[in-house]
Design a protein around this motif. Structure first.
Motif, PDB file in Angstrom:
ATOM      1  N   VAL A 102     -72.987  54.478 -14.636  1.00  0.00           N
ATOM      2  CA  VAL A 102     -74.226  54.364 -14.134  1.00  0.00           C
ATOM      3  C   VAL A 102     -75.156  53.446 -14.588  1.00  0.00           C
ATOM      4  O   VAL A 102     -76.063  53.105 -13.962  1.00  0.00           O
ATOM      5  N   THR A 120     -74.657  50.079 -13.034  1.00  0.00           N
ATOM      6  CA  THR A 120     -75.144  50.294 -11.757  1.00  0.00           C
ATOM      7  C   THR A 120     -76.869  50.250 -11.389  1.00  0.00           C
ATOM      8  O   THR A 120     -77.109  49.646 -10.796  1.00  0.00           O
ATOM      9  N   THR A 121     -77.190  51.100 -12.499  1.00  0.00           N
ATOM     10  CA  THR A 121     -78.975  51.166 -12.304  1.00  0.00           C
ATOM     11  C   THR A 121     -79.216  49.468 -12.893  1.00  0.00           C
ATOM     12  O   THR A 121     -80.315  49.247 -12.103  1.00  0.00           O
ATOM     13  N   PRO A 145     -70.788  57.748  -8.976  1.00  0.00           N
ATOM     14  CA  PRO A 145     -71.695  57.169  -9.696  1.00  0.00           C
ATOM     15  C   PRO A 145     -72.447  55.812  -9.153  1.00  0.00           C
ATOM     16  O   PRO A 145     -73.852  55.829  -8.851  1.00  0.00           O
ATOM     17  N   SER A 173     -71.259  51.968 -19.519  1.00  0.00           N
ATOM     18  CA  SER A 173     -71.428  53.352 -18.652  1.00  0.00           C
ATOM     19  C   SER A 173     -71.508  52.650 -17.106  1.00  0.00           C
ATOM     20  O   SER A 173     -72.207  51.704 -16.926  1.00  0.00           O
ATOM     21  N   GLN A 177     -73.872  56.999  -5.492  1.00  0.00           N
ATOM     22  CA  GLN A 177     -75.274  57.797  -5.839  1.00  0.00           C
ATOM     23  C   GLN A 177     -76.274  57.096  -6.321  1.00  0.00           C
ATOM     24  O   GLN A 177     -77.471  57.321  -5.550  1.00  0.00           O
ATOM     25  N   VAL A 178     -76.266  56.045  -7.041  1.00  0.00           N
ATOM     26  CA  VAL A 178     -77.398  55.290  -7.641  1.00  0.00           C
ATOM     27  C   VAL A 178     -77.685  54.386  -6.561  1.00  0.00           C
ATOM     28  O   VAL A 178     -79.118  54.316  -6.325  1.00  0.00           O
TER      29      VAL A 178
END
Length: 298
Positions: A120, A123-124, A234, A118, A237-238
């Motif tokens: 997201v 990136t997290t 994504p 994913s 935004q993160v």
């Protein structure tokens, strides 16, 4: 019977077969675009209630935003940097994976990991790796003496924007690499062998023989990347969504700020139209300049 009439008759005969495709295109492409254009001319409340026509008022409001110029510049830098860096790295990686070496299958599968995960989630992971307090990267840099204390790679606009570019490149490489790898494997071995016989070195063979044959694959991957990167919410935004102001915004993140922070749904609709026009213009210019459909000379 004239040629024009013959083509018209042939088109009518094919209509029953292509009608489902035309309906699908109208449903998932034309209708959303038309509805987006219509919405951008409406006066909408913060809750989406239609209060009547706004004409071009939403566009006037949009272009009065002082930071719009810098946001457009960020968007150009964002798209150009991610696309160019990804193409260069993927071309080298595809060339490497096209060679026969022990463990090639395992390496090819490993390249797919960023694509399978994913966006997201990926990136997290990067976000917490670079955290100034608990991030392993900062801990490592402090332990080896490069930093005195943890550095906020994702806490300042410029640094966070650069990290976002790096993450976007990381998640884009698998798709582009495999697209170029497929292009490399479709090139007849006789072409490069003829260049070798003629005395061309490795770089000359790649530049004058391999690269022209890769033009269709490069064009396809570039166009898809432009669309994906342009709308890559994504990652931005993160990594940059928590940063106040517009110093790390692109047109995509600005759209969502207009919706969620300013509650200007109608202005956000106008921003979406501007985004769409920019994407179409960039791709049209690229196709016009590169001409991927032209016949590659042997």
């Amino acid at each position: 019977m004239s040629r024009g009439r013959t083509r018209f008759t042939a088109g009518l005969a094919a209509l029953p077969w292509i009608a489902p495709v035309l309906v699908l295109i109208a449903a998932i492409v034309l209708f959303p675009v038309g509805y987006m254009l219509w919405t951008s001319t409406r006066n909408l409340s913060a809750y989406g209630q239609d209060r009547g026509s706004a004409g071009f008022g939403n566009y006037r409001t949009l272009f009065r935003i002082p930071e719009l110029g810098s946001v457009l510049l960020h968007t150009v830098i964002w798209v150009a940097a991610v696309v160019l860096i990804t193409l260069v790295l993927s071309a080298g990686l595809a060339q490497f994976l096209n060679k026969d070496f022990p463990g090639r299958t395992a390496v090819r599968l490993a390249v797919l990991v960023p694509w399978a995960a994913s966006v997201v989630m990926t990136t997290t992971v990067f976000y917490y790796l670079l955290d100034p307090d608990v991030g392993l990267v900062n801990r490592f840099l402090v332990d080896i003496g490069i930093l005195d204390r943890g550095y906020g790679f994702t806490k300042q606009p410029t640094q966070a924007f650069l990290v976002a570019i790096g993450v976007a490149v990381f998640v884009s490489i698998p798709f582009v690499t495999y697209t170029l790898l497929a292009g490399l494997q479709s090139i007849p071995a006789e072409i490069t062998e003829a260049g070798r016989v003629d005395g061309a070195n490795s770089w000359q063979r790649y530049r004058h023989l391999t690269l022209p044959q890769l033009r269709p694959a490069i064009a396809v991957s570039t166009i898809i990347m432009i669309i994906n990167v342009f709308n890559q919410l994504p990652i931005l935004q993160v990594l940059t969504g928590s940063i106040a102001g517009f110093d790390a915004d692109t047109t995509t993140t600005l759209t969502f700020k207009l919706i969620r922070q300013n509650q200007q749904i109608d202005t956000a609709a106008a921003m979406s139209v501007l985004n769409f026009v920019l994407i179409v213009a960039i791709i049209a210019i690229y196709v016009k300049v590169v001409r991927p459909a032209d016949q590659v000379e042997s």
